[in-house]
Design a protein around this motif. Structure first.
Motif, PDB file in Angstrom:
ATOM      1  N   ARG A 136       0.853  -1.192   0.000  1.00  0.00           N
ATOM      2  CA  ARG A 136       0.000   0.000   0.000  1.00  0.00           C
ATOM      3  C   ARG A 136       0.886   1.237   0.000  1.00  0.00           C
ATOM      4  O   ARG A 136       1.672   1.463   0.930  1.00  0.00           O
ATOM      5  CB  ARG A 136      -0.919   0.001   1.218  1.00  0.00           C
ATOM      6  CG  ARG A 136      -1.933   1.152   1.206  1.00  0.00           C
ATOM      7  CD  ARG A 136      -2.842   1.093   2.418  1.00  0.00           C
ATOM      8  NE  ARG A 136      -3.877   2.115   2.361  1.00  0.00           N
ATOM      9  CZ  ARG A 136      -4.768   2.339   3.313  1.00  0.00           C
ATOM     10  NH1 ARG A 136      -4.759   1.569   4.404  1.00  0.00           N
ATOM     11  NH2 ARG A 136      -5.671   3.291   3.186  1.00  0.00           N
ATOM     12  N   ILE A 137       0.768   2.058  -1.035  1.00  0.00           N
ATOM     13  CA  ILE A 137       1.599   3.250  -1.187  1.00  0.00           C
ATOM     14  C   ILE A 137       0.785   4.491  -0.859  1.00  0.00           C
ATOM     15  O   ILE A 137      -0.299   4.713  -1.418  1.00  0.00           O
ATOM     16  CB  ILE A 137       2.162   3.350  -2.624  1.00  0.00           C
ATOM     17  CG1 ILE A 137       3.046   2.136  -2.944  1.00  0.00           C
ATOM     18  CG2 ILE A 137       2.955   4.640  -2.798  1.00  0.00           C
ATOM     19  CD1 ILE A 137       3.545   2.101  -4.377  1.00  0.00           C
ATOM     20  N   LEU A 138       1.300   5.292   0.057  1.00  0.00           N
ATOM     21  CA  LEU A 138       0.688   6.562   0.426  1.00  0.00           C
ATOM     22  C   LEU A 138       1.653   7.672   0.010  1.00  0.00           C
ATOM     23  O   LEU A 138       2.739   7.801   0.580  1.00  0.00           O
ATOM     24  CB  LEU A 138       0.417   6.621   1.936  1.00  0.00           C
ATOM     25  CG  LEU A 138      -0.345   5.431   2.539  1.00  0.00           C
ATOM     26  CD1 LEU A 138      -0.538   5.636   4.044  1.00  0.00           C
ATOM     27  CD2 LEU A 138      -1.696   5.232   1.846  1.00  0.00           C
ATOM     28  N   SER A 139       1.275   8.438  -0.983  1.00  0.00           N
ATOM     29  CA  SER A 139       2.187   9.434  -1.555  1.00  0.00           C
ATOM     30  C   SER A 139       1.905  10.835  -1.036  1.00  0.00           C
ATOM     31  O   SER A 139       0.756  11.274  -0.978  1.00  0.00           O
ATOM     32  CB  SER A 139       2.088   9.426  -3.080  1.00  0.00           C
ATOM     33  OG  SER A 139       2.897  10.450  -3.636  1.00  0.00           O
ATOM     34  N   LEU A 140       2.973  11.543  -0.716  1.00  0.00           N
ATOM     35  CA  LEU A 140       2.889  12.934  -0.267  1.00  0.00           C
ATOM     36  C   LEU A 140       3.230  13.905  -1.391  1.00  0.00           C
ATOM     37  O   LEU A 140       3.323  15.111  -1.168  1.00  0.00           O
ATOM     38  CB  LEU A 140       3.861  13.175   0.894  1.00  0.00           C
ATOM     39  CG  LEU A 140       3.801  12.193   2.060  1.00  0.00           C
ATOM     40  CD1 LEU A 140       4.856  12.557   3.097  1.00  0.00           C
ATOM     41  CD2 LEU A 140       2.422  12.188   2.688  1.00  0.00           C
ATOM     42  N   PHE A 141       3.463  13.380  -2.583  1.00  0.00           N
ATOM     43  CA  PHE A 141       3.871  14.204  -3.719  1.00  0.00           C
ATOM     44  C   PHE A 141       2.863  14.004  -4.847  1.00  0.00           C
ATOM     45  O   PHE A 141       2.355  12.903  -5.025  1.00  0.00           O
ATOM     46  CB  PHE A 141       5.273  13.791  -4.182  1.00  0.00           C
ATOM     47  CG  PHE A 141       5.951  14.803  -5.071  1.00  0.00           C
ATOM     48  CD1 PHE A 141       6.673  15.848  -4.522  1.00  0.00           C
ATOM     49  CD2 PHE A 141       5.865  14.706  -6.456  1.00  0.00           C
ATOM     50  CE1 PHE A 141       7.304  16.786  -5.341  1.00  0.00           C
ATOM     51  CE2 PHE A 141       6.487  15.637  -7.280  1.00  0.00           C
ATOM     52  CZ  PHE A 141       7.214  16.677  -6.716  1.00  0.00           C
ATOM     53  N   SER A 157       3.382   8.012 -10.024  1.00  0.00           N
ATOM     54  CA  SER A 157       2.202   7.396 -10.635  1.00  0.00           C
ATOM     55  C   SER A 157       2.520   5.996 -11.147  1.00  0.00           C
ATOM     56  O   SER A 157       1.695   5.074 -11.037  1.00  0.00           O
ATOM     57  CB  SER A 157       1.684   8.272 -11.774  1.00  0.00           C
ATOM     58  OG  SER A 157       1.157   9.483 -11.275  1.00  0.00           O
ATOM     59  N   THR A 158       3.717   5.820 -11.702  1.00  0.00           N
ATOM     60  CA  THR A 158       4.129   4.501 -12.184  1.00  0.00           C
ATOM     61  C   THR A 158       4.300   3.531 -11.026  1.00  0.00           C
ATOM     62  O   THR A 158       3.897   2.362 -11.107  1.00  0.00           O
ATOM     63  CB  THR A 158       5.428   4.607 -12.993  1.00  0.00           C
ATOM     64  OG1 THR A 158       5.261   5.536 -14.065  1.00  0.00           O
ATOM     65  CG2 THR A 158       5.826   3.249 -13.574  1.00  0.00           C
ATOM     66  N   ALA A 159       4.889   4.002  -9.934  1.00  0.00           N
ATOM     67  CA  ALA A 159       5.082   3.153  -8.755  1.00  0.00           C
ATOM     68  C   ALA A 159       3.742   2.651  -8.226  1.00  0.00           C
ATOM     69  O   ALA A 159       3.586   1.464  -7.894  1.00  0.00           O
ATOM     70  CB  ALA A 159       5.835   3.918  -7.671  1.00  0.00           C
ATOM     71  N   ILE A 160       2.765   3.550  -8.138  1.00  0.00           N
ATOM     72  CA  ILE A 160       1.445   3.158  -7.633  1.00  0.00           C
ATOM     73  C   ILE A 160       0.767   2.184  -8.590  1.00  0.00           C
ATOM     74  O   ILE A 160       0.172   1.189  -8.172  1.00  0.00           O
ATOM     75  CB  ILE A 160       0.577   4.407  -7.400  1.00  0.00           C
ATOM     76  CG1 ILE A 160       1.128   5.208  -6.206  1.00  0.00           C
ATOM     77  CG2 ILE A 160      -0.876   4.027  -7.154  1.00  0.00           C
ATOM     78  CD1 ILE A 160       0.429   6.529  -5.973  1.00  0.00           C
ATOM     79  N   ARG A 161       0.882   2.454  -9.880  1.00  0.00           N
ATOM     80  CA  ARG A 161       0.253   1.569 -10.868  1.00  0.00           C
ATOM     81  C   ARG A 161       0.876   0.169 -10.863  1.00  0.00           C
ATOM     82  O   ARG A 161       0.178  -0.842 -10.936  1.00  0.00           O
ATOM     83  CB  ARG A 161       0.403   2.175 -12.262  1.00  0.00           C
ATOM     84  CG  ARG A 161      -0.305   1.375 -13.361  1.00  0.00           C
ATOM     85  CD  ARG A 161       0.012   1.931 -14.731  1.00  0.00           C
ATOM     86  NE  ARG A 161       1.372   1.614 -15.148  1.00  0.00           N
ATOM     87  CZ  ARG A 161       2.222   2.488 -15.655  1.00  0.00           C
ATOM     88  NH1 ARG A 161       1.865   3.763 -15.798  1.00  0.00           N
ATOM     89  NH2 ARG A 161       3.424   2.112 -16.033  1.00  0.00           N
ATOM     90  N   SER A 168      -3.928   2.134  -2.488  1.00  0.00           N
ATOM     91  CA  SER A 168      -2.867   3.146  -2.538  1.00  0.00           C
ATOM     92  C   SER A 168      -3.466   4.479  -2.961  1.00  0.00           C
ATOM     93  O   SER A 168      -4.483   4.524  -3.675  1.00  0.00           O
ATOM     94  CB  SER A 168      -1.777   2.718  -3.520  1.00  0.00           C
ATOM     95  OG  SER A 168      -1.153   1.521  -3.120  1.00  0.00           O
ATOM     96  N   HIS A 169      -2.829   5.574  -2.559  1.00  0.00           N
ATOM     97  CA  HIS A 169      -3.453   6.875  -2.818  1.00  0.00           C
ATOM     98  C   HIS A 169      -2.417   7.993  -2.762  1.00  0.00           C
ATOM     99  O   HIS A 169      -1.411   7.899  -2.055  1.00  0.00           O
ATOM    100  CB  HIS A 169      -4.559   7.146  -1.790  1.00  0.00           C
ATOM    101  CG  HIS A 169      -5.434   8.304  -2.141  1.00  0.00           C
ATOM    102  ND1 HIS A 169      -6.370   8.262  -3.149  1.00  0.00           N
ATOM    103  CD2 HIS A 169      -5.507   9.562  -1.619  1.00  0.00           C
ATOM    104  CE1 HIS A 169      -6.992   9.420  -3.240  1.00  0.00           C
ATOM    105  NE2 HIS A 169      -6.480  10.235  -2.319  1.00  0.00           N
ATOM    106  N   ILE A 170      -2.693   9.061  -3.522  1.00  0.00           N
ATOM    107  CA  ILE A 170      -1.882  10.277  -3.482  1.00  0.00           C
ATOM    108  C   ILE A 170      -2.615  11.310  -2.627  1.00  0.00           C
ATOM    109  O   ILE A 170      -3.786  11.622  -2.892  1.00  0.00           O
ATOM    110  CB  ILE A 170      -1.645  10.822  -4.902  1.00  0.00           C
ATOM    111  CG1 ILE A 170      -0.778   9.840  -5.700  1.00  0.00           C
ATOM    112  CG2 ILE A 170      -0.984  12.200  -4.847  1.00  0.00           C
ATOM    113  CD1 ILE A 170      -0.649  10.196  -7.177  1.00  0.00           C
ATOM    114  N   PHE A 171      -1.921  11.835  -1.633  1.00  0.00           N
ATOM    115  CA  PHE A 171      -2.537  12.782  -0.695  1.00  0.00           C
ATOM    116  C   PHE A 171      -2.036  14.202  -0.917  1.00  0.00           C
ATOM    117  O   PHE A 171      -1.919  14.991   0.013  1.00  0.00           O
ATOM    118  CB  PHE A 171      -2.281  12.330   0.750  1.00  0.00           C
ATOM    119  CG  PHE A 171      -2.978  11.051   1.096  1.00  0.00           C
ATOM    120  CD1 PHE A 171      -4.295  11.052   1.518  1.00  0.00           C
ATOM    121  CD2 PHE A 171      -2.323   9.835   0.956  1.00  0.00           C
ATOM    122  CE1 PHE A 171      -4.954   9.863   1.818  1.00  0.00           C
ATOM    123  CE2 PHE A 171      -2.970   8.647   1.262  1.00  0.00           C
ATOM    124  CZ  PHE A 171      -4.277   8.654   1.685  1.00  0.00           C
TER     125      PHE A 171
END
Length: 370
Positions: A136-141, A157-161, A168-171
């Motif tokens: 589970r990736i939680l991104s701050l960028f 975006s590639t890492a999450i995909r 997983s989500h971008i915050f």
């Protein structure tokens, strides 16, 4: 695209896939051969790079080894179009950060994304997730939607995909942090003892730590969780030392230093390199925090004045030879000061003032390259 272009791409992709898991140096001869092929292609098709090489008496007759390739200073990406293909048909163009004037930002044209993405996937899997396929990736960028011409946003975006679970989500959206959403996700992961990968630039963590301190919050991340620092401050926030930043992150998330990793990447290159600690841990080795490159990247540490290699343990400028840069410049002279050891290299800081003499390109030279 020309037949030659397709052949170069196929050769680079083949090399990446063949040696992406390699732990030895048995590919040195093959790397050198391919580097010469890529340089020959760029010498023929990248006009500015060809002129630059000729000014330094570098050509297909004088260059026989990858360490002799003409090193293009990264500042030239701000002034020149460094591409082997028609830029109007490029799949993407990455701009560096730092100014609102596009003409004074680095521009890296990517003809096709296949090699850039394969390089990203192979490096990420080996050095960031050596023991798992998804997390589970939680991104701050911000990702590509909010920041389409950022190489880091495409990376995220590639890492999450490719490696993120469905939740997983971008915050970071609409130019602001979604702190409440991130805190909720962290609480949920903590309660379920679910490993997460917290991903952000250094300045993102400075702001997050300030928010957590202000709200008297901390977390205890599950075992195998990772904090991934994607890069330096670049004037975005008040700088603190990396040691201080990682100590504060360890306290805020109850995570050992061995689970915090830093990446080295920039607009002008197509392949990232990483701290080796997660890979060392996965292989039950003594943990080191030096940076190491994937098999399709070589580095040298050069004297800031003479651009000659320094002895191991001495500071110098980092030269970066990236086969995935097949359609721009295979050899890049960075402005980063590093120290190399038998375990890898450590970044000391950015060259400034007189120290940066070796990585400069004069106005007269730029005029001859246009």
């Amino acid at each position: 695209m020309s037949k030659h272009s397709k052949e170069i791409q196929a050769a680079v992709l083949s090399f990446i896939n063949k040696y992406k898991d390699s732990q030895t140096e048995h590919y040195d001869s093959e790397f050198n051969q391919l580097a010469m092929q890529v340089f020959a292609y760029q010498f023929q098709n990248n006009t500015s790079y060809k002129k630059f090489a000729q000014l330094r008496n570098k050509n297909m007759l004088t260059v026989k080894n990858w360490w002799d390739l003409p090193l293009m200073p990264i500042q030239a990406y701000k002034e020149l179009t460094l591409a082997t293909e028609n830029t109007s048909q490029a799949a993407d163009v990455f701009y560096s950060s730092g100014t609102t004037n596009i003409n004074h930002r680095s521009r890296h044209y990517i003809s096709k994304l296949n090699i850039w993405e394969e390089s990203m996937r192979a490096g990420f899997k080996k050095y960031v997730l050596p023991n798992m396929d998804k997390i589970r990736i939680l991104s701050l960028f911000p990702g590509m939607t909010d920041n389409p011409n950022s190489s880091l946003s495409r990376y995220i975006s590639t890492a999450i995909r490719e490696f993120g679970t469905e939740d997983s989500h971008i915050f970071f959206e609409d130019n602001q942090f979604d702190y409440s959403g991130l805190i909720q996700a962290l609480k949920e992961a903590q309660q379920n003892q679910e490993p997460i990968l917290l991903l952000g630039a250094s300045f993102s963590y400075v702001h997050l730590l300030a928010y957590l301190q202000q709200h008297h919050q901390s977390f205890e991340l599950a075992k195998d969780s990772i904090i991934f620092d994607t890069g330096g401050f670049k004037g975005k926030s008040k700088e603190i030392t990396m040691d201080k930043l990682y100590t504060d992150l360890g306290r805020a998330f109850k995570i050992p230093r061995a689970q915090i990793i830093n990446m080295y990447g920039m607009t002008e290159i197509s392949s990232q390199c990483y701290d080796r600690n997660l890979l060392d841990h996965a292989e039950n080795k003594i943990i080191h925090f030096d940076k190491v490159t994937p098999s399709w990247v070589k580095t040298q540490v050069l004297d800031t004045e003479t651009l000659q290699p320094v002895v191991q343990g001495q500071r110098g400028l980092l030269a970066y030879y990236d086969l995935a840069n097949w359609d721009s410049c295979v050899a890049i002279l960075t402005e980063d000061i590093v120290i190399e050891s038998h375990d890898g290299f450590k970044i000391i800081g950015r060259a400034k003032g007189a120290v940066a003499k070796g990585c400069s390109i004069t106005a007269d030279e730029l005029l001859q390259l246009e």
